[in-house]
Design an enzyme around this catalytic site. Structure first.
Site, PDB file in Angstrom:
ATOM      1  N   HIS A  18      19.837  30.937  29.961  1.00 50.48           N
ATOM      2  CA  HIS A  18      20.650  31.723  29.025  1.00 50.48           C
ATOM      3  C   HIS A  18      20.041  31.673  27.621  1.00 50.48           C
ATOM      4  CE1 HIS A  18      24.113  30.393  31.853  1.00 50.48           C
ATOM      5  NE2 HIS A  18      23.899  31.674  32.084  1.00 50.48           N
ATOM      6  N   LYS A  42      37.955  32.413  38.287  1.00 58.53           N
ATOM      7  CA  LYS A  42      36.952  31.379  38.523  1.00 58.53           C
ATOM      8  C   LYS A  42      37.419  30.107  37.855  1.00 58.53           C
ATOM      9  CE  LYS A  42      32.429  33.712  38.589  1.00 58.53           C
ATOM     10  NZ  LYS A  42      31.165  33.853  37.833  1.00 58.53           N
ATOM     11  N   ARG A  91      17.034  37.415  37.163  1.00 56.11           N
ATOM     12  CA  ARG A  91      16.186  36.327  37.664  1.00 56.11           C
ATOM     13  C   ARG A  91      15.398  36.753  38.885  1.00 56.11           C
ATOM     14  NH1 ARG A  91      21.092  32.195  37.996  1.00 56.11           N
ATOM     15  NH2 ARG A  91      21.897  34.161  38.797  1.00 56.11           N
ATOM     16  N   SER A 128      23.947  28.092  36.650  1.00 53.32           N
ATOM     17  CA  SER A 128      25.005  27.177  36.190  1.00 53.32           C
ATOM     18  C   SER A 128      25.666  26.478  37.373  1.00 53.32           C
ATOM     19  CB  SER A 128      26.060  27.942  35.396  1.00 53.32           C
ATOM     20  OG  SER A 128      25.498  28.460  34.215  1.00 53.32           O
TER      21      SER A 128
HETATM   22  O1  PNS Z   1      27.527  34.669  33.984  1.00 53.91           O
HETATM   23  P1  PNS Z   1      28.172  35.596  34.991  1.00 53.91           P
HETATM   24  O2  PNS Z   1      29.343  34.920  35.663  1.00 53.91           O
HETATM   25  O3  PNS Z   1      27.190  36.162  35.964  1.00 53.91           O
HETATM   26  O4  PNS Z   1      28.753  36.841  34.132  1.00 53.91           O
HETATM   27  C1  PNS Z   1      29.496  37.863  34.772  1.00 53.91           C
HETATM   28  C2  PNS Z   1      30.219  38.701  33.711  1.00 53.91           C
HETATM   29  C3  PNS Z   1      31.106  37.830  32.851  1.00 53.91           C
HETATM   30  C4  PNS Z   1      29.232  39.394  32.816  1.00 53.91           C
HETATM   31  C5  PNS Z   1      31.063  39.759  34.481  1.00 53.91           C
HETATM   32  O5  PNS Z   1      31.852  39.103  35.429  1.00 53.91           O
HETATM   33  C6  PNS Z   1      31.961  40.562  33.565  1.00 53.91           C
HETATM   34  O6  PNS Z   1      31.512  41.447  32.880  1.00 53.91           O
HETATM   35  N1  PNS Z   1      33.261  40.194  33.560  1.00 53.91           N
HETATM   36  C7  PNS Z   1      34.262  40.869  32.746  1.00 53.91           C
HETATM   37  C8  PNS Z   1      35.213  41.704  33.620  1.00 53.91           C
HETATM   38  C9  PNS Z   1      34.628  43.074  33.888  1.00 53.91           C
HETATM   39  O7  PNS Z   1      34.329  43.820  32.983  1.00 53.91           O
HETATM   40  N2  PNS Z   1      34.492  43.364  35.188  1.00 53.91           N
HETATM   41  C10 PNS Z   1      33.896  44.611  35.655  1.00 53.91           C
HETATM   42  C11 PNS Z   1      32.411  44.396  35.894  1.00 53.91           C
HETATM   43  S1  PNS Z   1      31.650  45.808  36.518  1.00 53.91           S
END
Ligand code: PNS
Length: 159
Positions: A18, A42, A91, A128
């Site tokens: 990150h 989560k 990644r 993570s």
């Molecule tokens: O670090 P991560 O868990 O891979 O991040 C995922 C994240 C937080 C970027 C994604 O889950 C997100 O954007 N969550 C907010 C809710 C949302 O907008 N959901 C629709 C996604 S298409």
């Protein structure tokens, strides 16, 4: 690139992967908002506030970067901040599948564009979830997280 972007994620905990992405994205965008999601579905090891604090401490002195927390949809945060650009890291092919779907969805529901940055190959195995698991069993973490984050993990898992 001109303007601003949002780099969203769970950051539970933040890893060198990150931090590398943030440093590189900060070189591309004059303003970068690192947005920590408080995802109720989560169960996180660290609270959103703790993750914001960990990131803020690690990013002290990185010009143009700010850290914030958000709940709900990413596109709503984009609208609220007036920043219609998201940066994400890739990644591997697994990330590509997920990120393409999210990028297309966010473009469809919020007119938000996503810039995908290839992760540093030396960091592309970091996750993570692995970090949390290694920490639970007392394994080495110096390859994956900065000392402050490692100390926070050890402290959290001591109980
Ligand atoms: O670090 P991560 O868990 O891979 O991040 C995922 C994240 C937080 C970027 C994604 O889950 C997100 O954007 N969550 C907010 C809710 C949302 O907008 N959901 C629709 C996604 S298409």
């Amino acid at each position: 690139m001109s303007g601003a972007a949002i780099y969203p994620g769970s950051f539970d905990p933040p890893t060198f992967g990150h931090l590398d992405l943030i440093a590189r994205a900060a070189g591309l965008f004059p303003r970068l908002v690192v947005a920590v999601v408080g995802n109720p579905s989560k169960r996180a090891l660290f609270s959103v506030e703790e993750r914001v604090d960990l990131l803020t401490a690690e990013l002290d002195g990185v010009a143009g970067v700010e850290v914030t927390a958000f709940d709900g949809l990413l596109v709503d945060l984009c609208a609220q901040l007036g920043i219609p650009t998201v940066v994400k890291g890739l990644r591997d092919g697994g990330d590509l599948d997920v990120e393409l779907r999210m990028a297309r969805t966010n473009r469809e529901i919020g007119d938000v564009e996503t810039v995908l940055l290839a992760s540093d190959p030396a960091r592309s195995h970091l996750a993570s979830s692995f970090v949390r698991e290694i920490a639970r069993f007392g394994g080495r973490l110096d390859h994956a997280v900065p000392p402050r984050v490692e100390a926070a993990l050890r402290e959290r898992l001591r109980a």
